[in-house]
Design an enzyme around this catalytic site. Structure first.
Site, PDB file in Angstrom:
ATOM      1  CG  HIS A 221      -1.743   1.251   1.348  1.00 39.99           C
ATOM      2  ND1 HIS A 221      -2.726   1.560   0.448  1.00 39.99           N
ATOM      3  CD2 HIS A 221      -1.723   2.263   2.249  1.00 39.99           C
ATOM      4  CE1 HIS A 221      -3.287   2.708   0.781  1.00 39.99           C
ATOM      5  NE2 HIS A 221      -2.707   3.153   1.876  1.00 39.99           N
TER       6      HIS A 221
ATOM      7  CE  LYS B 179      -0.415   6.071   1.360  1.00 41.52           C
ATOM      8  NZ  LYS B 179      -1.344   6.384   2.471  1.00 41.52           N
TER       9      LYS B 179
ATOM     10  CG  ASP C  25      -4.971   2.326  -3.121  1.00 45.08           C
ATOM     11  OD1 ASP C  25      -4.707   2.574  -1.932  1.00 45.08           O
ATOM     12  OD2 ASP C  25      -5.894   1.576  -3.468  1.00 45.08           O
TER      13      ASP C  25
ATOM     14  NE  ARG D 124      16.800  18.803  14.621  1.00 43.75           N
ATOM     15  CZ  ARG D 124      16.776  19.716  15.594  1.00 43.75           C
ATOM     16  NH1 ARG D 124      16.346  19.380  16.800  1.00 43.75           N
ATOM     17  NH2 ARG D 124      17.145  20.962  15.350  1.00 43.75           N
TER      18      ARG D 124
END
Length: 331
Positions: free
Chosen positions: A142, A163, A181, A247
């Site tokens: 997916h 998305k 999808d 980071r």
């Protein structure tokens, strides 16, 4: 010999895909037990010591010329012996009319006999690639698969996180859509992951609030592509204040897909973040890493070197001041 079938091949589809002529076909499909191919030169000479009869057999000009040089009775026996083995099929290359010398044996033993117009060596490699694509392990995932600056990016995340909308923005910026999808990912030869869309969903995208759109129609042929290698996975997730997000970029995560470790980048989603730009940057950064250029490591090395220089300068200064104080005491 591996007796487990790699898959069942539909003969009509097999012939259509490879532009093959059916000379004799007693069945509509056949099982493939080995992804390799065999040119039966030694077998047609009578040597079967190490013959792998589970492979597709390819016959070209050399094998045919040799058989035609034999006495007709010996030729008939050699061909009959060969066709007595239960191989998937025989393919004659070069569009050779001499393929008729194999018809009687093919009918007698119920073997599939096909003919190709291509040269033997060229067809050989085409067939290997075709079999690899047909028999490669595959899973459905997916997400959305796009090609961003030449990098195959699989965007995953929970439903409704954005998305498809992010992929749409990427397409507007010049990226290419492969699948929305449902993404079918296959492992080719345990080294390359290839992603594509199910045929029914190809070129279509669901955008919430608008519905289903045809990307090829709206944005042109340059905005879509049938398949691409999956080079990295980008996981979108809702921003979590307590999550220790990387980071610096030194922590390199991966995701296992069909036994292959793929670079994984987790991107937190919050208001004001331009995900399309971030994903483009991640894709280019991933390409640079593949070329051996790692920005985060270079930065950290520079910081470490700077700290060493500062520490060394401080040490020298302290030593200088100490020497100066010592001289003052001696006076």
């Amino acid at each position: 010999m591996n007796e487990e079938s790699l898959g069942c091949m539909n003969l009509a589809e097999f012939c259509k895909d490879l532009n093959l002529e059916e000379i004799y076909s007693p069945v509509d499909e056949f099982d493939l037990y080995d992804s390799g191919l065999n040119r039966p030169g030694l077998q047609l000479h009578g040597y079967y010591e190490y013959f792998d009869a589970k492979r597709i057999q390819i016959i070209g000009k050399v094998e045919t010329s040799y058989l035609l040089s034999l006495d007709p009775k010996l030729r008939e026996k050699r061909i009959d012996d060969f066709f007595s083995y239960d191989f998937p099929c025989v393919i004659i290359c070069w569009d050779l009319p001499e393929a008729e010398i194999f018809e009687a044996a093919a009918e007698k033993h119920g073997r599939i006999l096909l003919r190709s117009k291509e040269k033997t060596s060229i067809f050989f490699y085409h067939l290997i690639d075709y079999i690899d694509r047909k028999t490669a392990p595959m899973i459905s995932m997916h997400g959305v698969l796009v090609e961003v600056h030449g990098v195959g990016v699989l965007i995953t995340g929970p439903s409704g996180i954005g998305k498809s909308e992010t992929a749409l923005e990427l397409i507007k910026r010049g990226s290419t859509l492969i699948a929305d999808d449902v993404v079918e990912v296959s492992n080719h030869q345990d080294r390359v992951l290839s992603g594509t869309a199910p045929e029914m969903l190809r070129y279509y995208m669901e955008v919430r609030g608008i519905g289903i759109i045809d990307v090829r129609t709206l944005y042109g042929a340059k905005a879509v592509k049938q398949s691409v290698e999956v080079d990295m996975v980008i996981k979108l997730e809702n921003w979590d204040e307590t999550s220790p997000y990387d980071r610096l970029g030194l922590d390199e995560e991966t995701q296992d897909i069909l036994g292959i470790e793929v670079p994984l980048v987790t991107i937190p989603v919050s208001g004001g973040r331009n995900l399309a730009v971030i994903i483009e940057t991640a894709a280019i950064n991933n390409r640079m890493k593949a070329l051996g250029f790692r920005s985060a490591q270079i930065f950290c090395d520079k910081v470490a070197k700077h700290n060493e220089e500062v520490a060394e300068a401080r040490k020298k200064q302290e030593e200088k001041e100490k020497q100066k104080a010592l001289k003052e005491e001696q006076k």
